[in-house]
Design a protein around this motif. Structure first.
Motif, PDB file in Angstrom:
ATOM      1  N   PHE A  70     -25.022 -10.895  -7.606  1.00 55.20           N
ATOM      2  CA  PHE A  70     -26.146 -11.408  -6.746  1.00 55.20           C
ATOM      3  C   PHE A  70     -27.543 -11.101  -7.292  1.00 55.20           C
ATOM      4  O   PHE A  70     -28.076  -9.953  -7.115  1.00 55.20           O
ATOM      5  CB  PHE A  70     -25.917 -11.141  -5.341  1.00 55.20           C
ATOM      6  N   HIS A  71     -28.315 -11.967  -7.637  1.00 49.97           N
ATOM      7  CA  HIS A  71     -29.687 -11.757  -7.951  1.00 49.97           C
ATOM      8  C   HIS A  71     -29.848 -10.765  -8.827  1.00 49.97           C
ATOM      9  O   HIS A  71     -30.673  -9.893  -8.960  1.00 49.97           O
ATOM     10  CB  HIS A  71     -30.614 -11.566  -6.876  1.00 49.97           C
ATOM     11  N   ASN A  72     -29.097 -10.723  -9.875  1.00 51.05           N
ATOM     12  CA  ASN A  72     -28.712  -9.810 -11.122  1.00 51.05           C
ATOM     13  C   ASN A  72     -28.468  -8.507 -10.745  1.00 51.05           C
ATOM     14  O   ASN A  72     -28.540  -7.587 -11.553  1.00 51.05           O
ATOM     15  CB  ASN A  72     -30.296  -9.978 -12.071  1.00 51.05           C
ATOM     16  N   THR A  73     -27.745  -8.462  -9.498  1.00 47.46           N
ATOM     17  CA  THR A  73     -27.223  -7.017  -9.028  1.00 47.46           C
ATOM     18  C   THR A  73     -25.794  -7.118  -8.978  1.00 47.46           C
ATOM     19  O   THR A  73     -25.385  -8.026  -8.102  1.00 47.46           O
ATOM     20  CB  THR A  73     -27.971  -6.587  -7.742  1.00 47.46           C
ATOM     21  N   PRO A  74     -25.009  -6.185  -9.514  1.00 45.05           N
ATOM     22  CA  PRO A  74     -23.705  -6.216  -9.417  1.00 45.05           C
ATOM     23  C   PRO A  74     -23.153  -6.170  -8.056  1.00 45.05           C
ATOM     24  O   PRO A  74     -23.724  -5.418  -7.294  1.00 45.05           O
ATOM     25  CB  PRO A  74     -22.966  -5.150 -10.395  1.00 45.05           C
ATOM     26  N   GLY A  75     -22.090  -7.072  -7.582  1.00 47.19           N
ATOM     27  CA  GLY A  75     -21.811  -6.972  -6.342  1.00 47.19           C
ATOM     28  C   GLY A  75     -20.241  -6.823  -6.198  1.00 47.19           C
ATOM     29  O   GLY A  75     -19.526  -6.813  -7.150  1.00 47.19           O
ATOM     30  N   HIS A  76     -19.640  -7.637  -5.002  1.00 45.16           N
ATOM     31  CA  HIS A  76     -18.131  -7.700  -4.960  1.00 45.16           C
ATOM     32  C   HIS A  76     -18.089  -8.972  -4.282  1.00 45.16           C
ATOM     33  O   HIS A  76     -18.844  -9.811  -3.957  1.00 45.16           O
ATOM     34  CB  HIS A  76     -17.756  -6.557  -3.805  1.00 45.16           C
ATOM     35  N   PRO A  77     -16.862  -9.392  -4.658  1.00 47.11           N
ATOM     36  CA  PRO A  77     -15.581  -8.732  -5.262  1.00 47.11           C
ATOM     37  C   PRO A  77     -15.623  -8.552  -6.605  1.00 47.11           C
ATOM     38  O   PRO A  77     -16.419  -9.134  -7.283  1.00 47.11           O
ATOM     39  CB  PRO A  77     -14.455  -9.665  -4.813  1.00 47.11           C
ATOM     40  N   VAL A  78     -14.871  -7.478  -6.911  1.00 43.61           N
ATOM     41  CA  VAL A  78     -14.591  -7.140  -8.343  1.00 43.61           C
ATOM     42  C   VAL A  78     -13.063  -7.340  -8.383  1.00 43.61           C
ATOM     43  O   VAL A  78     -12.227  -6.870  -7.645  1.00 43.61           O
ATOM     44  CB  VAL A  78     -14.794  -5.593  -8.646  1.00 43.61           C
ATOM     45  N   VAL A  79     -12.694  -8.368  -9.468  1.00 46.24           N
ATOM     46  CA  VAL A  79     -11.387  -8.570  -9.974  1.00 46.24           C
ATOM     47  C   VAL A  79     -10.856  -7.997 -11.102  1.00 46.24           C
ATOM     48  O   VAL A  79     -11.483  -8.086 -11.972  1.00 46.24           O
ATOM     49  CB  VAL A  79     -11.054 -10.064  -9.692  1.00 46.24           C
ATOM     50  N   ILE A  80      -9.825  -7.075 -10.937  1.00 50.53           N
ATOM     51  CA  ILE A  80      -9.148  -6.511 -12.029  1.00 50.53           C
ATOM     52  C   ILE A  80      -7.738  -6.681 -12.276  1.00 50.53           C
ATOM     53  O   ILE A  80      -6.902  -6.883 -11.368  1.00 50.53           O
ATOM     54  CB  ILE A  80      -9.261  -5.120 -11.551  1.00 50.53           C
ATOM     55  N   ALA A  81      -7.515  -7.066 -13.552  1.00 52.07           N
ATOM     56  CA  ALA A  81      -6.013  -7.486 -13.801  1.00 52.07           C
ATOM     57  C   ALA A  81      -5.237  -6.082 -13.673  1.00 52.07           C
ATOM     58  O   ALA A  81      -5.651  -5.062 -14.128  1.00 52.07           O
ATOM     59  CB  ALA A  81      -5.977  -7.984 -15.327  1.00 52.07           C
ATOM     60  N   HIS A  82      -3.970  -6.393 -13.506  1.00 56.94           N
ATOM     61  CA  HIS A  82      -3.048  -5.280 -13.476  1.00 56.94           C
ATOM     62  C   HIS A  82      -2.886  -4.240 -14.509  1.00 56.94           C
ATOM     63  O   HIS A  82      -2.750  -2.852 -14.485  1.00 56.94           O
ATOM     64  CB  HIS A  82      -1.494  -5.663 -13.278  1.00 56.94           C
ATOM     65  N   LYS A  83      -3.080  -4.678 -15.874  1.00 57.66           N
ATOM     66  CA  LYS A  83      -3.237  -3.780 -16.840  1.00 57.66           C
ATOM     67  C   LYS A  83      -4.237  -2.726 -16.726  1.00 57.66           C
ATOM     68  O   LYS A  83      -4.231  -1.889 -17.821  1.00 57.66           O
ATOM     69  CB  LYS A  83      -3.319  -4.610 -18.283  1.00 57.66           C
ATOM     70  N   HIS A  84      -5.190  -2.856 -16.076  1.00 57.76           N
ATOM     71  CA  HIS A  84      -6.387  -2.011 -15.856  1.00 57.76           C
ATOM     72  C   HIS A  84      -6.057  -0.771 -14.908  1.00 57.76           C
ATOM     73  O   HIS A  84      -6.806   0.028 -14.532  1.00 57.76           O
ATOM     74  CB  HIS A  84      -7.824  -2.355 -15.769  1.00 57.76           C
ATOM     75  N   TRP A  85      -5.314  -1.244 -13.985  1.00 57.27           N
ATOM     76  CA  TRP A  85      -5.095  -0.370 -12.790  1.00 57.27           C
ATOM     77  C   TRP A  85      -4.788   1.074 -12.912  1.00 57.27           C
ATOM     78  O   TRP A  85      -5.495   1.955 -12.066  1.00 57.27           O
ATOM     79  CB  TRP A  85      -3.873  -1.110 -11.829  1.00 57.27           C
TER      80      TRP A  85
END
Length: 195
Positions: A135-150
């Motif tokens: 949002f306006h060049n600022t990281p926000g949420h949601p963050v989506v993460i594939a299972h291989k990274h959990w």
């Protein structure tokens, strides 16, 4: 003609904190409106199941009015920081068929289903399986993460770092601009409190 199968994405609402700046746990803020908004955003954005991580309110959802159809898990070590909540949510998601997890804090009430859907679609298409709203060049949420990274995310989530420690070292995160849909601002103080 084969129809592509949409991956299963669990939604995880991080709602375990005590909300010390807010004055009470944000899981019960505004009469539970923020929690309902986070669950509705994840559900409407295609997440199933939706898991609510509780902490400061206790292990039972008796104090928290959980929206129907959600699951809940208690992060017993919630007081050690955000990392405990994230680990509890990902461990719970690992017991489902989910191949992705969309992580949302409870205190971003203007982030709706359209944002979640946009970010999940980007994560599904990304070779890394990683995407986040910006949002306006600022990281926000949601963050989506594939299972291989959990597993790696859980190992790096210590104290208040959440997934930040793991994700900051990667250059394959897809950043999804969502300025047209929400502000993405997290609420740390009640609207009536002067800062």
């Amino acid at each position: 003609m084969m129809v592509p199968i949409t991956p299963v994405c669990a939604g995880i609402v991080l709602a375990a904190g005590a909300g010390t700046r807010y004055g009470r746990p944000k899981a019960i803020a505004e009469g539970g409106a923020w929690l309902r908004a986070a669950v509705a955003a994840l559900t409407g954005g295609g997440c199933d199941p939706v898991i609510v991580v509780l902490g400061a309110t206790g292990p039972s959802p008796r104090i928290v009015d959980l929206p129907q159809g959600t699951q809940h898990v208690w992060a017993a070590d919630w007081a050690t920081g955000l990392g405990a909540s994230l680990r509890a949510g990902l461990i719970a998601a690992a017991r489902t068929p989910a191949q992705f997890a969309a992580i949302m804090p409870v205190d971003t009430p203007d982030v709706g289903a359209e944002v979640v859907a946009r970010v999940t679609v980007a994560a599904f298409a990304a070779p890394s399986g990683l995407a986040r709203a910006v949002f306006h060049n600022t990281p926000g949420h949601p963050v989506v993460i594939a299972h291989k990274h959990w597993n790696a995310v859980c190992a790096a989530a210590v104290g208040d770092s959440g997934a930040r420690t793991y994700l900051s070292g990667r250059d394959d995160m897809v950043c999804v601009t969502c300025d047209d849909l929400a502000t993405g601002v997290d609420r740390d103080f009640p609207a009536t409190t002067a800062r």
